[in-house]
Enzyme design. Structure first.
Site, mmCIF file in Angstrom:
data_model
loop_
_atom_site.group_PDB
_atom_site.id
_atom_site.type_symbol
_atom_site.label_atom_id
_atom_site.label_comp_id
_atom_site.label_asym_id
_atom_site.label_seq_id
_atom_site.Cartn_x
_atom_site.Cartn_y
_atom_site.Cartn_z
ATOM 1 N N CYS A 1 8.946 -2.546 -1.813
ATOM 2 C CA CYS A 1 7.521 -2.358 -1.531
ATOM 3 C C CYS A 1 7.434 -2.143 -0.035
ATOM 4 O O CYS A 1 8.050 -2.894 0.737
ATOM 5 C CB CYS A 1 6.728 -3.594 -1.946
ATOM 6 N N GLU B 1 -1.649 -8.333 4.186
ATOM 7 C CA GLU B 1 -2.938 -7.705 4.512
ATOM 8 C C GLU B 1 -3.878 -8.705 5.199
ATOM 9 O O GLU B 1 -4.809 -8.304 5.890
ATOM 10 C CB GLU B 1 -3.592 -7.130 3.252
ATOM 11 N N HIS C 1 5.245 -2.711 2.091
ATOM 12 C CA HIS C 1 4.677 -3.812 2.880
ATOM 13 C C HIS C 1 5.755 -4.798 3.339
ATOM 14 O O HIS C 1 5.598 -5.463 4.358
ATOM 15 C CB HIS C 1 3.672 -4.601 2.039
ATOM 16 N N CYS D 1 4.572 4.473 -0.714
ATOM 17 C CA CYS D 1 4.199 3.388 -1.633
ATOM 18 C C CYS D 1 5.166 3.413 -2.802
ATOM 19 O O CYS D 1 5.221 4.394 -3.551
ATOM 20 C CB CYS D 1 2.761 3.626 -2.102
ATOM 21 N N SER E 1 -1.341 1.867 -0.350
ATOM 22 C CA SER E 1 -2.567 1.118 -0.630
ATOM 23 C C SER E 1 -3.147 0.537 0.665
ATOM 24 O O SER E 1 -4.337 0.289 0.743
ATOM 25 C CB SER E 1 -2.261 -0.019 -1.608
HETATM 26 N N1 DGL Z 1 3.007 -0.907 -0.418
HETATM 27 C C1 DGL Z 1 2.942 -0.510 -1.785
HETATM 28 C C2 DGL Z 1 4.299 -0.463 -2.421
HETATM 29 O O1 DGL Z 1 5.207 -0.029 -1.761
HETATM 30 C C3 DGL Z 1 1.809 -1.091 -2.596
HETATM 31 C C4 DGL Z 1 1.672 -2.566 -2.600
HETATM 32 C C5 DGL Z 1 0.403 -3.034 -3.286
HETATM 33 O O2 DGL Z 1 -0.668 -2.551 -2.958
HETATM 34 O O3 DGL Z 1 0.514 -3.892 -4.188
HETATM 35 O O4 DGL Z 1 4.511 -0.778 -3.553
#
Ligand code: DGL
Length: 282
Positions: free
Chosen positions: A185, A153, A187, A76, A14
């Site tokens: 996740c 972000e 991120h 992701c 994302s």
């Molecule tokens: N980085 C993504 C994941 O691994 C998506 C996080 C998001 O956009 O909520 O789940």
């Protein structure tokens, strides 16, 4: 048509999270060319419905195939948890997800496993199911952390508020005496320093990104698709604002990438028609 070994690997997320997978790819598979797509116009994915997520991933895969990628790695977890099986059945290109490699990695480190992930990933139970399938003698606790992605972000990694939020999410897992924490996740690896300052020393952090890249290497070997020549520079594309992504990603890439904008609506696909139910009219 060129040599498919030299074709790029497509990876997507994302937003900035997939950069943790990109860095693992650079490290472990330095000869591969990569296309990185970030669906920043629709971020965050974590509170989207399964139907929305499946449609987004369809559009991304359609675009990736038009770019002639030899393989797609879902960078992701949310997409991997919710859309992988359906997408694999709809596209010719091999697609790898993070959940099974991450689960296999997690069980190598402990038996009391905490998962931090988006709400959609937690709702799917994908990690819990995969871990307990690989190693039934494990206890798994999941924690949805919806505040992390917007903070990352917004580049608020070192903000004291972010540490307070992390403490709130990690405390219940610490109380369960976890020995392993999975970054469910992509991120969240960006917050590894914050987590380390909160977690007891004995807790091992597992980043599924490292394991999905190992799985990618195995898959490339198996298909005879490993590149042996010099890679092309990574191509970055986003659905939202290219300048914003270029500026924010600098911190994680160490350089400011050239970023192009892609309009995914041109790649909208209609889902395959459902198989009609046969009724016996006699
Ligand atoms: N980085 C993504 C994941 O691994 C998506 C996080 C998001 O956009 O909520 O789940």
């Amino acid at each position: 048509m060129g040599n498919s070994k030299t074709f790029p690997i497509g990876i997507f997320d994302s937003g900035l999270g997939g950069i943790t997978v990109l860095r693992a790819l650079y490290h472990q598979l330095p000869k591969e060319s990569i296309i990185y797509f970030a669906d920043t116009a629709r971020l965050p994915y974590g509170n989207r419905s399964p139907e929305e997520l499946i449609q987004y991933v369809r559009e991304i895969l359609t675009w990736m195939e038009a770019q002639e990628v030899k393989m797609v790695v879902m960078a992701c977890n949310t997409s991997s948890a919710v859309a992988l099986d359906i997408i694999r059945s709809e596209f010719k290109t091999p697609v790898l997800g993070l959940i099974l490699p991450g689960a296999k990695g997690a069980v190598q480190h402990g038996k009391r496993i905490g998962i931090i992930a988006t709400q959609a990933t937690v709702n799917s139970n994908a990690y819990k199911d995969a871990i307990q399938e690989v190693e039934p003698a494990t206890d798994v606790w999941q924690m949805a952390c919806p505040e992390f992605v917007p903070l990352i972000e917004a580049n608020r990694i070192n903000d004291p508020h972010t540490k307070r939020v992390a403490r709130k999410y990690l405390q219940p897992l610490i109380e369960q005496n976890i020995d392993t924490l999975v970054f469910g996740c992509t991120h969240y690896r960006h917050l590894a320093g914050v987590f380390k300052s909160i977690l007891p020393d004995h807790v091992v952090c597992v980043d599924p990104a490292e394991y999905v890249v190992k799985a990618t290497e195995q898959e490339l070997d198996l298909m005879g698709l490993k590149n042996a020549t010099l890679p092309m520079p990574t191509r970055f594309a986003v659905s939202g604002c290219p300048d914003q992504f270029a500026e924010l990603s600098h911190r994680w890439l160490g350089y400011t990438p050239l970023v192009e904008k892609v309009d995914l609506t041109e790649f909208m696909t209609t889902p395959p028609a459902p198989v009609p139910v046969r009724r016996n009219l006699s």
